[in-house]
Scaffold this motif. Structure first.
Motif, mmCIF file in Angstrom:
data_model
loop_
_atom_site.group_PDB
_atom_site.id
_atom_site.type_symbol
_atom_site.label_atom_id
_atom_site.label_comp_id
_atom_site.label_asym_id
_atom_site.label_seq_id
_atom_site.Cartn_x
_atom_site.Cartn_y
_atom_site.Cartn_z
ATOM 1 N N LEU A 135 85.998 113.013 13.284
ATOM 2 C CA LEU A 135 86.082 111.941 14.474
ATOM 3 C C LEU A 135 86.580 112.659 15.937
ATOM 4 C CD1 LEU A 135 88.139 108.892 12.820
ATOM 5 C CD2 LEU A 135 85.792 109.164 13.285
ATOM 6 N N ASN A 142 83.594 115.696 18.830
ATOM 7 C CA ASN A 142 83.221 115.934 20.046
ATOM 8 C C ASN A 142 84.289 115.653 21.065
ATOM 9 O OD1 ASN A 142 80.387 115.807 19.672
ATOM 10 N ND2 ASN A 142 80.212 113.642 19.345
ATOM 11 N N ARG A 184 84.689 113.988 24.674
ATOM 12 C CA ARG A 184 84.332 112.569 25.131
ATOM 13 C C ARG A 184 85.590 111.760 24.932
ATOM 14 N NH1 ARG A 184 78.685 111.230 21.723
ATOM 15 N NH2 ARG A 184 77.556 112.747 22.651
ATOM 16 N N ALA A 195 85.776 108.993 22.170
ATOM 17 C CA ALA A 195 85.866 109.350 20.848
ATOM 18 C C ALA A 195 87.385 110.019 20.320
ATOM 19 C CB ALA A 195 85.007 110.627 20.564
ATOM 20 N N THR A 230 84.497 104.035 17.016
ATOM 21 C CA THR A 230 84.333 105.446 16.505
ATOM 22 C C THR A 230 82.670 105.851 16.625
ATOM 23 O OG1 THR A 230 84.184 104.653 14.307
ATOM 24 C CG2 THR A 230 86.258 105.544 15.329
ATOM 25 N N GLU A 284 80.994 107.061 18.745
ATOM 26 C CA GLU A 284 80.737 108.322 19.642
ATOM 27 C C GLU A 284 80.884 109.768 18.753
ATOM 28 O OE1 GLU A 284 82.132 108.794 23.574
ATOM 29 O OE2 GLU A 284 82.680 106.849 23.748
ATOM 30 N N THR A 285 80.967 109.363 17.537
ATOM 31 C CA THR A 285 80.967 110.565 16.526
ATOM 32 C C THR A 285 79.483 110.625 16.141
ATOM 33 O OG1 THR A 285 81.252 108.933 14.675
ATOM 34 C CG2 THR A 285 83.428 109.790 15.636
#
Length: 546
Positions: free
Chosen positions: A151, A154, A157, A160, A238, A240-241
């Motif tokens: 998770l 990234n 970000r 995230a 989540t 953005e994972t």
């Protein structure tokens, strides 16, 4: 020899992926070798799962220790539930690992990603075959910690990182509940092994006072793990994972709460009050998840809220005692949701709401009335059959689902063009749905057949009488949700609906409150971490500095 081969085939999927994830994530292995190692281990695990399933045909459930002097911890429990989950997770492991190789091709941290992906899948497979509460808990912890590394993949970000922190806090609360269940279980029944635990719970029923606490703690752990209301806001955040993480999380890891309840169903069946509380929480989850799903503009967030609602339905099935149906739902949802996330880039072209709006422009008003009349007749009729004991209560959710599908198929048949091919197609669809209903019931009943404790009670529908109290609530919920969805599809915007649309689109602001609470907890944690080292430093007096 035969028993040893079964144990080897059951253990091989997890051990192969643990071996593929050994060493440092940024070790000396090249990216290509790491990719081939992880994908090869996933294929080997799938082959071993198929072999284990074939060897289990006609055999009894297997409960053995494989760790020698550590057999009290390293126990393996293989029954129908384990086999179904083993096949599902192994199959998804092959798809997701192969997809990850091409999805992250050229990424500077692909090797680290594949390493943590292998460890996460291995932890899930260990959870599936665990033969006692202690190994189950260790795999539960390992799965959560390995997922956390994915998770925060990234790390640049902020969204995230915040979602990973929310997930971390909720997971630790669930871990505390599971630790409590483990402790009370050993204190009450004197064992961590599943079969002796189920036998003791089945024979003593309500005599053991600690059993009620175990049931409450297991239900709380399942709700926290499966993103039930109001602890669900981390799941949509989540997104953005990387997409393979979303597919694995929504198709496999989020189902761990449902698997926990299904695994401990022989014990939970003796304590109806926690199951009733679970059903009420599930209803609240279904409402919030479904309403938020229909208002999202992002494809992945829409899929995430869909998972929240589906987990609510799964918890509702467990709360009604339909554990076999919940397992069928778990498998179907895992396959469907993994497919949706892996093709999320093209999902918008096939969005069901777009198709339904096209149909709405062509349909006649009579289709509304016929579908409404069918729904008004089918849903109370299904509940009436269950009340009259013509249908076991654990078949009721499936019966309601089939009834709703009938109404939808009838509406779409009437709303389409009245060509001969269209009419024949919808008649064939209705006939196929009716023909496969007995098969679905058979699968739901037989899927737990290897567990004699479940087969003696839950599989026959002998659930507590308190379950009838929420049947009117369930029927009213389904009708209300159908009406709201119909208004969304048809484009109607009453004043109350416009206000509800805005609130639902923002997730009823639960995520905002959770974000603020997470930020506060993390600031307290950071302050504590800075303060603790100061205590370890020697205090130097002013005189010593001169």
């Amino acid at each position: 020899m035969f028993e040893s081969l079964r144990i080897f085939a059951a253990v091989l999927p997890a051990t192969s992926l643990w071996a593929a994830g050994l060493g440092r994530a940024n070790g000396s292995l090249s990216v290509q070798r790491r990719n081939r190692l992880v994908v090869g281990a996933a294929w080997l695990g799938l082959a071993a799962s198929v072999l284990c399933t074939l060897l289990a045909i006609g055999a009894q459930a297997l409960d053995v220790g494989v760790g020698g002097r550590w057999s009290e911890v390293a126990g393996v429990y293989i029954d129908n539930v384990s086999l179904v989950m083993l096949m599902l997770v192994s199959f998804l492991a092959v798809l997701i690992t192969r997809y990850s190789v091409s999805y992250l091709a050229g990424h500077s941290r692909q090797k680290q990603f594949m390493t943590w992906l292998a460890r996460t899948i291995a932890a899930v497979l260990t959870l599936v075959i665990a033969g006692n509460l202690l190994l189950f808990f260790l795999a539960w912890i390992a799965m959560s910690l390995c997922l956390h590394q994915l998770l925060i993949f990234n790390a640049t970000r902020p969204g995230a990182i915040l979602a990973a922190r929310k997930k971390f806090i909720v997971s630790r609360c669930g871990d505390l509940c599971l630790i409590g269940a483990l402790t009370v279980s050993y204190w009450t029944f004197g064992t961590w092994q599943f079969q002796p635990l189920f036998a003791a719970a089945h024979s003593s029923l309500h005599a053991a006072g600690g059993g009620n606490w175990i049931a409450w703690l297991l239900v709380a752990a399942a709700c926290l793990k499966s993103a039930q209301f109001p602890f669900h806001s981390w799941l949509p955040d989540t997104m953005e994972t990387p997409t393979p993480v979303s597919a694995l999380m929504h198709a496999g890891i989020i189902n761990a709460g449902g698997f926990l309840l299904i695994r401990f169903s022989p014990l939970l069946a003796n304590y109806p009050t926690p199951l009733m509380a679970l059903a009420m929480v599930a209803i609240a989850t279904i409402i919030t998840g479904s309403l938020a799903m229909m208002t999202q503009t992002s494809v992945k967030r829409q899929l995430a809220y869909s998972t929240v609602a589906q987990m609510g339905f799964m918890m509702l099935e467990c709360g009604l005692g339909a554990f076999g149906l919940a397992l069928v739902h778990l498998v179907a949802h895992g396959l469907y949701k993994s497919h949706c996330f892996l093709i999320s880039g093209s999902t918008i072209k096939k969005a069901p709401i777009v198709q339904l709006r096209k149909i709405h422009r062509q349909h006649h008003r009579i289709a509304h009335w016929v579908a409404a009349i069918c729904a008004i007749c089918v849903l109370p009729a299904a509940a009436g059959l269950a009340i009259l004991k013509q249908v076991p209560i654990n078949h009721l959710p499936l019966l309601l689902t089939v009834g709703i599908s009938w109404c939808l198929l009838i509406w779409r048949a009437l709303a389409g063009r009245y060509s001969k091919a269209s009419v024949m197609r919808w008649i064939a669809g209705l006939a196929l749905l009716a023909a496969t209903y007995p098969l679905q019931i058979l699968i739901s009943d037989l899927i737990l057949g290897a567990n004699k404790f479940v087969a003696g009670g839950l599989a026959t529908g002998n659930t507590p009488s308190e379950s009838w109290a929420i049947l009117p609530v369930i029927c009213g919920l389904l009708l209300a949700m159908g009406l709201f969805q119909w208004q969304v599809i048809s484009g109607q915007r009453p004043a109350y609906m416009r206000a509800l649309y805005v609130h639902a689109m923002n997730g009823f602001y639960i995520g905002i409150a959770a974000n603020r609470l997470t930020a506060w907890i993390w600031s307290v944690r950071d302050g504590f971490c800075k303060w603790v080292p100061r205590l370890a430093q020697p205090q130097i007096s002013p005189a010593e500095t001169i």
